[in-house]
Design a protein around this motif. Structure first.
Motif, PDB file in Angstrom:
ATOM      1  N   VAL A   1       1.018  -0.840   0.034  1.00  0.00           N
ATOM      2  CA  VAL A   1      -0.076  -0.467   0.500  1.00  0.00           C
ATOM      3  C   VAL A   1       0.794   1.574   0.056  1.00  0.00           C
ATOM      4  O   VAL A   1       0.561   2.162  -0.654  1.00  0.00           O
TER       5      VAL A   1
ATOM      6  N   TRP B   1       2.171   1.834  -3.765  1.00  0.00           N
ATOM      7  CA  TRP B   1       0.992   2.066  -3.855  1.00  0.00           C
ATOM      8  C   TRP B   1       0.747   3.306  -4.251  1.00  0.00           C
ATOM      9  O   TRP B   1       0.039   4.373  -4.621  1.00  0.00           O
ATOM     10  N   GLN B   2      -0.116   4.271  -3.005  1.00  0.00           N
ATOM     11  CA  GLN B   2      -0.151   4.994  -2.103  1.00  0.00           C
ATOM     12  C   GLN B   2       0.593   5.924  -1.347  1.00  0.00           C
ATOM     13  O   GLN B   2      -0.448   5.659   0.000  1.00  0.00           O
TER      14      GLN B   2
ATOM     15  N   LEU C   1      -0.782   7.818   1.339  1.00  0.00           N
ATOM     16  CA  LEU C   1      -1.815   7.372   1.675  1.00  0.00           C
ATOM     17  C   LEU C   1      -2.074   6.688   3.805  1.00  0.00           C
ATOM     18  O   LEU C   1      -1.268   6.252   3.528  1.00  0.00           O
TER      19      LEU C   1
ATOM     20  N   ARG D   1      -7.765   4.851   5.508  1.00  0.00           N
ATOM     21  CA  ARG D   1      -7.724   4.273   4.618  1.00  0.00           C
ATOM     22  C   ARG D   1      -8.953   4.125   3.263  1.00  0.00           C
ATOM     23  O   ARG D   1      -8.501   3.080   2.393  1.00  0.00           O
ATOM     24  N   HIS D   2      -9.157   3.671   3.819  1.00  0.00           N
ATOM     25  CA  HIS D   2     -10.936   2.730   2.776  1.00  0.00           C
ATOM     26  C   HIS D   2     -10.686   4.034   1.873  1.00  0.00           C
ATOM     27  O   HIS D   2     -11.897   3.731   1.366  1.00  0.00           O
ATOM     28  N   LEU D   3     -10.783   5.778   1.857  1.00  0.00           N
ATOM     29  CA  LEU D   3     -11.079   6.483   1.222  1.00  0.00           C
ATOM     30  C   LEU D   3     -10.619   6.998   0.455  1.00  0.00           C
ATOM     31  O   LEU D   3      -8.924   6.379   0.072  1.00  0.00           O
ATOM     32  N   SER D   4     -11.258   6.578  -0.783  1.00  0.00           N
ATOM     33  CA  SER D   4     -10.181   6.658  -1.976  1.00  0.00           C
ATOM     34  C   SER D   4      -9.857   8.102  -2.330  1.00  0.00           C
ATOM     35  O   SER D   4     -10.146   8.935  -0.811  1.00  0.00           O
ATOM     36  N   ARG D   5      -9.231   8.115  -3.283  1.00  0.00           N
ATOM     37  CA  ARG D   5      -8.396   9.931  -3.589  1.00  0.00           C
ATOM     38  C   ARG D   5      -9.103  10.644  -3.667  1.00  0.00           C
ATOM     39  O   ARG D   5      -8.983  11.427  -3.237  1.00  0.00           O
TER      40      ARG D   5
ATOM     41  N   THR E   1     -23.524   0.381   5.051  1.00  0.00           N
ATOM     42  CA  THR E   1     -22.645   0.108   5.274  1.00  0.00           C
ATOM     43  C   THR E   1     -22.013  -1.278   4.309  1.00  0.00           C
ATOM     44  O   THR E   1     -22.288  -2.013   4.745  1.00  0.00           O
ATOM     45  N   PRO E   2     -21.304  -1.599   3.169  1.00  0.00           N
ATOM     46  CA  PRO E   2     -20.963  -2.216   2.661  1.00  0.00           C
ATOM     47  C   PRO E   2     -20.199  -3.595   3.339  1.00  0.00           C
ATOM     48  O   PRO E   2     -19.376  -3.372   4.110  1.00  0.00           O
ATOM     49  N   ALA E   3     -19.956  -4.942   2.976  1.00  0.00           N
ATOM     50  CA  ALA E   3     -20.099  -5.360   3.651  1.00  0.00           C
ATOM     51  C   ALA E   3     -19.715  -6.661   2.777  1.00  0.00           C
ATOM     52  O   ALA E   3     -20.300  -7.191   1.225  1.00  0.00           O
TER      53      ALA E   3
ATOM     54  N   ALA F   1     -16.231  -3.503   5.547  1.00  0.00           N
ATOM     55  CA  ALA F   1     -15.682  -2.614   4.695  1.00  0.00           C
ATOM     56  C   ALA F   1     -14.338  -1.773   5.926  1.00  0.00           C
ATOM     57  O   ALA F   1     -13.515  -1.113   4.972  1.00  0.00           O
TER      58      ALA F   1
ATOM     59  N   GLY G   1     -12.784  -3.619   7.069  1.00  0.00           N
ATOM     60  CA  GLY G   1     -11.403  -4.966   6.608  1.00  0.00           C
ATOM     61  C   GLY G   1     -11.192  -5.533   7.811  1.00  0.00           C
ATOM     62  O   GLY G   1     -10.639  -6.751   7.807  1.00  0.00           O
ATOM     63  N   ASP G   2     -12.465  -5.323   9.020  1.00  0.00           N
ATOM     64  CA  ASP G   2     -12.472  -6.574  10.214  1.00  0.00           C
ATOM     65  C   ASP G   2     -13.235  -7.869   9.402  1.00  0.00           C
ATOM     66  O   ASP G   2     -14.443  -7.540   8.892  1.00  0.00           O
TER      67      ASP G   2
END
Lengths: 194, 190
Positions: free
Chosen positions: B41, B44-45, B48, B54-58, B134-136, B172, B174-175
């Protein structure tokens, strides 16, 4: 991405969605893909290199390549795991400065291959360490066939795609790898004569 | 160990397949080093943060940065809003809400209806399930069978090293928040 519904049916292959999100810089999508694929890529690299640092470097290169250019993966050409393992393979070969242990392995003998399954090859009783020492003595192409098919249980077609060879070539390499491994491990005479 | 002299078959011999199966099991339990993901990571970023946000996009991070410059002015108007919020909160706390379902009962219902076993505490589970937006993700994987004991599921110690297929419910953040065993290990006939 799906809403939080824990009692839903398993989702279909969502790789394309995750790659699209990865292309947009979504680190959560990266996490999902990493958790899904990194283990197999690392284990392939570790089995081939026999060195944790080299395996980590190869896995690193594969995932950096995927994250920075997700469009490089074409689902029509195979599974994402095979694509990543292929990148790791190039990284490992680069470390070896391209030394590939060129072999005459194009001759395909279906009968001979059918006669020698690992169930039929008897070797001296010994432990895991002795097996790994013997695996490391195999030439790269044979070791690769053995690692991909016998140790990682990948389908033959996927193993051939990673190794960059025809299916029959992979079968030949695997057959010779098993025979050579049996010899290195002290093959039992009765079984060798079959 | 590299004695190539053929021997006679007997109790001192074994099929090569047995040795390969044992090595495959051992190899299957090897995991990449924990620091490898962070290293990737960071490459890559590089901008970040490794943990927070860390879940936020650019684009999301850029929006956050733009909002950040407006925060000091907004705070000038926040005194009255804070008082109203405190009043509302005290009313909510004092209201005679019905007693919430206990964590254990919610867990039991979840196991009965979906087969998922929560891997987080009841409080955390309620937080996660309360937010339907919330996504999963469902991630299919293989676990050593002995891990089943760690989460209170029955398993056969004689087959402790064998893998078992499972679905992980990953939040989302990461857990991994729940697990469901879905069948026998992969690795049968190809």
């Amino acid at each position: 991405m799906m809403p939080f519904v824990p009692w839903s049916r398993p989702v279909a292959d969502d790789t394309a969605v995750l790659l699209a999100r990865l292309g947009a810089g979504d680190a959560a999508a990266f996490d999902v893909l990493y958790r899904r694929e990194a283990g197999a890529v690392y284990r392939y690299a570790l089995a081939m290199a026999g060195d944790a640092a080299a395996a980590a470097d190869a896995t690193h290169d594969a995932f950096v390549a995927l994250a920075t250019r997700p469009s490089g993966f074409d689902p029509a050409r195979g599974a994402l795991g095979a694509y990543l393992a292929g990148i790791a393979r190039h990284a490992l070969l680069a470390l070896r400065r391209g030394a590939f242990d060129a072999l005459d392995d194009e001759h395909f003998d279906a009968d001979a291959i059918a006669r020698t399954s690992p169930e039929d090859l008897q070797v001296r009783r010994q432990g895991r360490d002795a097996l790994w020492r013997a695996i490391r003595e195999l030439p790269w192409p044979q070791r690769e066939a053995l690692v991909l098919v016998d140790l990682q249980e990948r389908p033959y077609a996927q193993a051939a795609a990673i190794a960059g060879c025809e299916l029959n070539t992979l079968r030949t390499r695997l057959h010779r790898a098993r025979q050579r491994l049996a010899a290195l491990l002290g093959a039992v005479a009765q079984e060798l004569s079959t | 160990m590299n004695d190539n002299t053929p021997q006679r078959a007997g109790c001192g011999s074994m099929p090569l397949a047995d040795l390969l199966r044992d090595a495959a099991l051992g190899l299957g339990q090897v995991q990449p080093p924990a620091a490898l993901r962070e290293r990737i990571v960071a490459r890559w970023q590089p901008d970040l943060p490794l943990r927070a946000g860390r879940h936020l996009s650019r684009p999301g991070r850029r929006r956050l940065q733009r909002v950040g410059w407006r925060v000091p002015r907004a705070w000038a108007w926040s005194g009255a809003a804070a008082c109203a919020l405190a009043l509302l909160l005290s009313l909510l706390l004092a209201w005679p809400w019905p007693a919430p379902e206990s964590g254990a009962r919610a867990d039991a219902r979840l196991v009965a209806t979906s087969g998922f076993v929560p891997l987080v505490g009841p409080e955390r589970w309620r937080q996660l399930t309360a937010d339907a937006a919330t996504p999963a993700w469902l991630v299919t994987t293989e676990l050593p069978r002995e891990r089943l004991a760690a989460i209170g599921l029955p398993f056969d110690p004689a087959r402790a090293a064998e893998p078992v297929r499972a679905e992980l419910l990953m939040h989302a953040s990461g857990d991994v928040i729940a697990l469901r065993v879905i069948g026998q290990p992969v690795g049968g006939p190809r």
